[in-house]
Design an enzyme around this catalytic site. Structure first.
Site, PDB file in Angstrom:
ATOM      1  N   CYS A 124     -45.514  10.213 -17.455  1.00 28.82           N
ATOM      2  CA  CYS A 124     -44.662   9.021 -17.296  1.00 28.82           C
ATOM      3  C   CYS A 124     -44.278   8.830 -15.830  1.00 28.82           C
ATOM      4  O   CYS A 124     -44.211   7.705 -15.338  1.00 28.82           O
ATOM      5  CB  CYS A 124     -43.388   9.144 -18.139  1.00 28.82           C
ATOM      6  N   CYS A 205     -47.265   2.955 -24.269  1.00 34.29           N
ATOM      7  CA  CYS A 205     -48.673   3.321 -24.116  1.00 34.29           C
ATOM      8  C   CYS A 205     -49.282   3.659 -25.483  1.00 34.29           C
ATOM      9  O   CYS A 205     -48.597   4.193 -26.363  1.00 34.29           O
ATOM     10  CB  CYS A 205     -48.792   4.539 -23.216  1.00 34.29           C
ATOM     11  N   CYS A 233     -38.623   7.737 -21.089  1.00 32.90           N
ATOM     12  CA  CYS A 233     -39.645   8.125 -20.120  1.00 32.90           C
ATOM     13  C   CYS A 233     -39.057   8.247 -18.748  1.00 32.90           C
ATOM     14  O   CYS A 233     -39.723   8.653 -17.821  1.00 32.90           O
ATOM     15  CB  CYS A 233     -40.772   7.116 -20.093  1.00 32.90           C
TER      16      CYS A 233
HETATM   17  S1  SF4 Z   1     -45.887   6.854 -22.393  1.00 28.51           S
HETATM   18 FE1  SF4 Z   1     -47.474   8.467 -22.748  1.00 28.51          FE
HETATM   19  S2  SF4 Z   1     -49.393   7.740 -21.803  1.00 28.51           S
HETATM   20 FE2  SF4 Z   1     -47.685   6.429 -21.089  1.00 28.51          FE
HETATM   21  S3  SF4 Z   1     -47.120   7.281 -19.150  1.00 28.51           S
HETATM   22 FE3  SF4 Z   1     -45.760   8.241 -20.653  1.00 28.51          FE
HETATM   23  S4  SF4 Z   1     -46.805  10.104 -21.397  1.00 28.51           S
HETATM   24 FE4  SF4 Z   1     -48.301   8.885 -20.227  1.00 28.51          FE
END
Ligand code: SF4
Length: 246
Positions: A124, A205, A233
């Site tokens: 993230c 995502c 995140c």
């Molecule tokens: S949501 Fe998942 S894929 Fe997207 S940046 Fe964060 S960890 Fe990576």
């Protein structure tokens, strides 16, 4: 009977019109106050489409931007063209630094986010936080679609606050319910991500988002393999070094 998201969720609060008037006033005065220094940071989800619609409807001189992490669903990426076609507005797209992503994947693998919370947050950080930081450089204010109702961690989301860099962060839908959001979308023909019709209330995502079941928490489909307390995140976490994800 149709089971699309507007049919399922559009239920305005009794004071919806007052909330809408407040949100519109907040956006209008912020646009005047900050000029080119303000940007909407959009996840292209339902709440952010309400804000984009208000920006377009009132011809507010507010730029719209999003983060393409490289891991978005095709339906989410397709919203860029739909916004341009519907509103005639171009969304600024920020990408992570290619070298950093290649290095991270080479070292930790494509599925690193499932290995540990630390690796998930590192993913993230490089795919979201770093591009967001670049996006906000030189800006004095940003606009999000955060709502108090979205999760326990967001229950105290204020209408405005300051981020760790001292910028004004506006959350003009802070007191809106999910029913208010969909009432606005249904009433105004706002384009929305079709994943919302498939029980994805919160869309991030692709590897980190799943549909939720009836009765599950709003953000149950985000990082579902982690404890509840870890489910941000970092994009919107105040006072934490990692803080940023839609
Ligand atoms: S949501 Fe998942 S894929 Fe997207 S940046 Fe964060 S960890 Fe990576």
């Amino acid at each position: 009977m149709s089971l699309d998201a507007p049919s399922l969720h559009a239920r305005p609060s009794d004071d919806f019109e007052a909330k809408l008037a407040h949100t519109t006033a907040v956006l209008s005065s912020a646009a005047v106050e900050h000029g080119t220094g303000i940007v909407q940071t959009s996840s292209l989800g339902a709440e952010d489409m309400v804000i984009t619609d208000l920006i377009a409807r009132w011809h507010l001189p507010v730029g719209i931007a999003t983060l393409d992490t490289g891991m978005l669903h095709a339906e989410t990426r397709a919203m860029l063209a739909r916004i341009e076609a519907h509103y005639g507005l171009q969304v600024q797209v920020m990408h992570p630094q290619r070298e950093a992503v290649l290095h991270f994947v080479a070292r930790n693998g494509e599925r690193a986010m499932y290995s540990s919370i630390a690796l998930r947050k590192a993913c993230c950080a490089l795919r979201k936080l770093e591009p967001l930081g670049r996006l906000l450089e030189g800006k004095s204010a940003w606009i999000t679609g955060l709502r108090r109702e979205q999760s326990g961690a967001r229950v105290a989301v204020p209408f405005s606050e300051h981020d760790s860099e001292g910028r004004l962060k506006l959350n003009p839908l802070s007191d809106w319910t999910w029913g208010d959001v969909w009432h606005y979308i249904a009433s105004n023909g706002v384009p929305y991500n079709p994943l919302h019709d498939h029980f994805f209330p919160s869309i991030g995502c692709a590897p980190c988002t799943r549909a939720i079941a009836l009765g599950e928490d709003f953000r149950a489909g985000r990082w579902w393999w982690e404890d509840e307390a870890a489910k941000e995140c970092g994009l919107h976490v105040q006072h934490q070094s990692e803080g940023l994800a839609a």
